[in-house]
Design a protein around this motif. Structure first.
Motif, short mmCIF file in Angstrom:
data_model
loop_
_atom_site.label_atom_id
_atom_site.label_comp_id
_atom_site.label_asym_id
_atom_site.label_seq_id
_atom_site.Cartn_x
_atom_site.Cartn_y
_atom_site.Cartn_z
N ASN A 25 0.82 -1.21 0.00
CA ASN A 25 0.00 0.00 0.00
C ASN A 25 0.85 1.26 0.00
O ASN A 25 1.77 1.40 0.81
CB ASN A 25 -0.91 0.01 1.23
N HIS A 81 -0.04 2.52 10.12
CA HIS A 81 0.23 1.52 11.16
C HIS A 81 1.39 0.63 10.73
O HIS A 81 1.90 0.76 9.62
CB HIS A 81 -1.02 0.70 11.49
N ASP A 85 2.43 -4.62 5.04
CA ASP A 85 1.85 -4.12 3.78
C ASP A 85 1.65 -2.61 3.79
O ASP A 85 1.21 -2.03 2.81
CB ASP A 85 0.53 -4.86 3.44
N HIS A 86 2.01 -1.96 4.93
CA HIS A 86 1.92 -0.50 5.01
C HIS A 86 3.26 0.18 5.29
O HIS A 86 3.44 1.32 4.92
CB HIS A 86 0.89 -0.09 6.07
N ASP A 171 -6.22 0.74 7.67
CA ASP A 171 -6.89 -0.53 7.96
C ASP A 171 -7.70 -0.39 9.23
O ASP A 171 -7.21 0.14 10.22
CB ASP A 171 -5.86 -1.65 8.15
N HIS A 375 -10.39 -6.26 9.45
CA HIS A 375 -10.94 -5.38 8.40
C HIS A 375 -12.47 -5.35 8.45
O HIS A 375 -13.10 -6.30 8.88
CB HIS A 375 -10.45 -5.85 7.04
N HIS A 397 -7.03 -0.74 -1.25
CA HIS A 397 -6.67 -1.88 -0.40
C HIS A 397 -7.54 -3.10 -0.73
O HIS A 397 -8.41 -3.49 0.05
CB HIS A 397 -6.84 -1.51 1.08
#
Ligand SMILES: [Zn+2]
Ligand SMILES: [Zn+2]
Length: 559
Positions: A25, A81, A85-86, A171, A375, A397
């Motif tokens: 992301n 966060h 993936d971030h 998220d 999520h 996302h």
């Protein structure tokens, strides 16, 4: 520095990753006009290559060449966060950008620990901002909104600009009983709705699922029940960063009069950070790993890494009986308190089978509520739209299906404008929403020590090598066009014999000799022409016998 505000201040948005794919992301927002924009980046994540067939590649990173070009106009990077993936691409890509990174304390602590564990990691300029805080990054006025998620300090961003206000959700889910913290800050989101929200850029991961996500508290209850009724040892594996889950396991152990032993480096690291940042206040001290050996089986709960079947993680090593301190025996219980990330099914299945063969009782989320997603499902997405009342909604996302479902849901909820986009699409949010341009976006592969572009030949070549092998040919030709000797040949990864038992080596040699002889004398003096003719002939000869075309390299020496 204050920029001169032209008459047409625009607010634009582009995803550089995370749209139409899982992971990786990164989004950028720009204010200004076509000639002069200032950018803000949100997140810089990776995805894991296990999902795709990429031999030798561990990580996939976003191609940030556009931000590198625009570096002097990039005001900063804000992290929502600390999930990979971030924020997982920072170590690799921050040195190309070198702008300030804004993160809340827990995220900053995990980033620091990650850098400390990686030799040669860059010294990233992190500005620690308070949870729920408000700060400016260039022309962007940013306010953090606490959201419930499967890691502490997941923040949505309210991004206020001269051209309008955006809610970037990061998220999130709505969890009224999140175990850690206060959960999603409904009041702040409702007051954003009253103030006016131009656009909502939001998490689509669970947009295909009806209803609401179960709560962390429901999971905690299940785990407590399982630990209480277990007879032998209990081990729980989960993502180390899910501190609420670690806390639930600690509470379950305490209630069953058992001690917690932490096994695995990643888990130890997060436990230490959770203690330092106050998320483990009131949690009993854990015992060192060697306590596992002398505590009675009904007095211990082991918290282990390895929920994804990672070969070197604690649980895999225990299952293979390769762990120096920890073993399981018949009647012990292992709880998988994590979902299996797509691509890891085989590895996880292998470990589970090993455990079952040893008589261990394995419990997963297929039969018990021992894991929940972080999520939002549909009812939660609808609720957020109701609070915030955005004029525009942009699904991010998720894969195409998730984005599509999120878009359809937003339309049903009456959001006036729903904008679907792909990585690299530049959208104008104000004034007048529309798709205005494209910016470079793509993927980089972490290949050994190097970062290579996804469209570079190396990985594709390696995949072809894996499928059909290679032939290497060396020939010497005189200046009169005569072959000096038998060609020198190497067949790599190719069967030795064909169906009739013929030697593949001889078949290839004959094809080469025939081809060279059949070339007109003039062309035989041209090494490139010889090489190309031989290459085609070798591949055709092998394809006829084997049904596969290997790679072929021909070196022609003129003497
Ligand atoms: Zn995520
Ligand atoms: Zn996350």
């Amino acid at each position: 520095m204050i920029r001169m505000a032209g008459p047409t201040q625009e607010l634009v948005f582009a995803p550089l990753g995370g749209v139409g794919e899982i992971g990786m992301n990164i989004s950028i927002y720009g204010v200004g006009n076509e000639r002069n924009r200032t950018w803000l980046a949100v997140d810089l994540g990776v995805s894991f290559a296990a999902e795709e067939h990429l031999p030798g590649v561990d990580l996939i990173l976003p191609d940030v060449r556009y931000l590198v070009e625009e570096r002097k106009n990039l005001a900063g990077i804000v992290l929502t966060h600390a999930h990979e993936d971030h924020f997982g691409a920072l170590l690799e890509l921050w040195p190309r950008l070198k702008v300030p990174v804004y993160a809340t304390p827990f995220t900053a602590a995990l980033l620091e620990a990650k850098c400390a564990g990686e030799p040669g990691a860059p010294e990233i300029a992190v500005k620690v901002v308070p949870v729920g805080g408000r700060f400016t990054v260039g022309p962007f006025d940013i306010e953090l909104v606490t959201m419930a998620h499967s890691i502490p300090e997941s923040n949505a961003l309210i991004i206020r600009t001269s051209a309008g206000t955006v809610l970037h959700t990061g998220d999130w889910k709505i969890d009224p009983t999140p175990i850690l913290g206060d959960g999603t800050d409904e009041n702040k989101l409702r007051s954003l709705g009253k103030e006016g929200c131009l656009a909502l850029v939001g998490d689509s991961t669970n947009a295909v699922r009806e209803g609401r996500s179960p709560s962390e508290a429901d999971v905690a209850k299940t785990i407590a029940g399982l630990v209480k009724s277990a007879r032998g040892r209990v081990a729980v594996t989960t993502f180390a960063s899910n501190v609420a889950r670690l806390r639930a396991v600690a509470d379950a152990a305490k209630a069953a009069d058992r001690e917690v032993v932490v096994i695995g480096r990643a888990m130890e690291r997060v436990v230490q950070i959770a203690r330092e940042t106050g998320y483990f206040n009131g949690v009993q001290d854990f015992r060192p790993m060697d306590a596992y050996g002398y505590l009675p089986p009904n007095k211990v709960v082991a918290l282990c890494t390895g929920s994804q079947g990672e070969a070197r993680a604690a649980l895999s090593r225990i299952a293979e009986d390769q762990h120096p301190e920890v073993t399981f025996s018949r009647g012990d219980t292992v709880i998988y308190s994590a979902r299996t990330i797509p691509g890891n099914e085989k590895a996880v299945g292998r470990v589970i089978n090993l455990l079952i063969e040893q008589g261990v009782n394995v419990i997963t989320d297929r039969t018990h509520l021992v894991h929940v997603s972080g999520h939002p499902r549909r009812a939660e997405l609808e609720e957020l739209i109701g609070w915030v009342k955005p004029k525009i909604l942009i699904p991010v996302h998720g894969e195409a299906l998730h984005l599509h479902e999120h878009a359809a849901l937003a339309r049903r909820c009456g959001v006036p404008e729903v904008m679907q986009c792909r990585n690299g699409d530049l959208l104008r949010l104000a004034p007048r929403a529309g798709h205005i341009d494209e910016v470079p976006a793509g993927r980089l592969y972490k290949d050994g020590l190097l970062l290579v572009e996804a469209d570079a030949r190396t990985v594709a070549d390696r995949r072809r090598l894996g499928f059909a092998g290679a032939v290497s040919v060396a020939l010497a030709v005189t200046d009169k066009g005569e072959l000096v000797d038998d060609p020198s040949l190497d067949l790599i990864g190719i069967p030795e014999r064909d169906r009739e038992g013929g030697s593949m080596h001889e078949i290839v040699r004959d094809a080469i000799l025939e081809t060279v002889e059949s070339l007109p004398r003039g062309r035989r003096r041209d090494p490139d022409a010889v090489a190309e003719a031989v290459r085609r002939a070798v591949r055709a000869a092998i394809a006829q016998r084997w049904g596969k075309k290997p790679m072929c390299h021909v070196h022609v020496l003129t003497i």
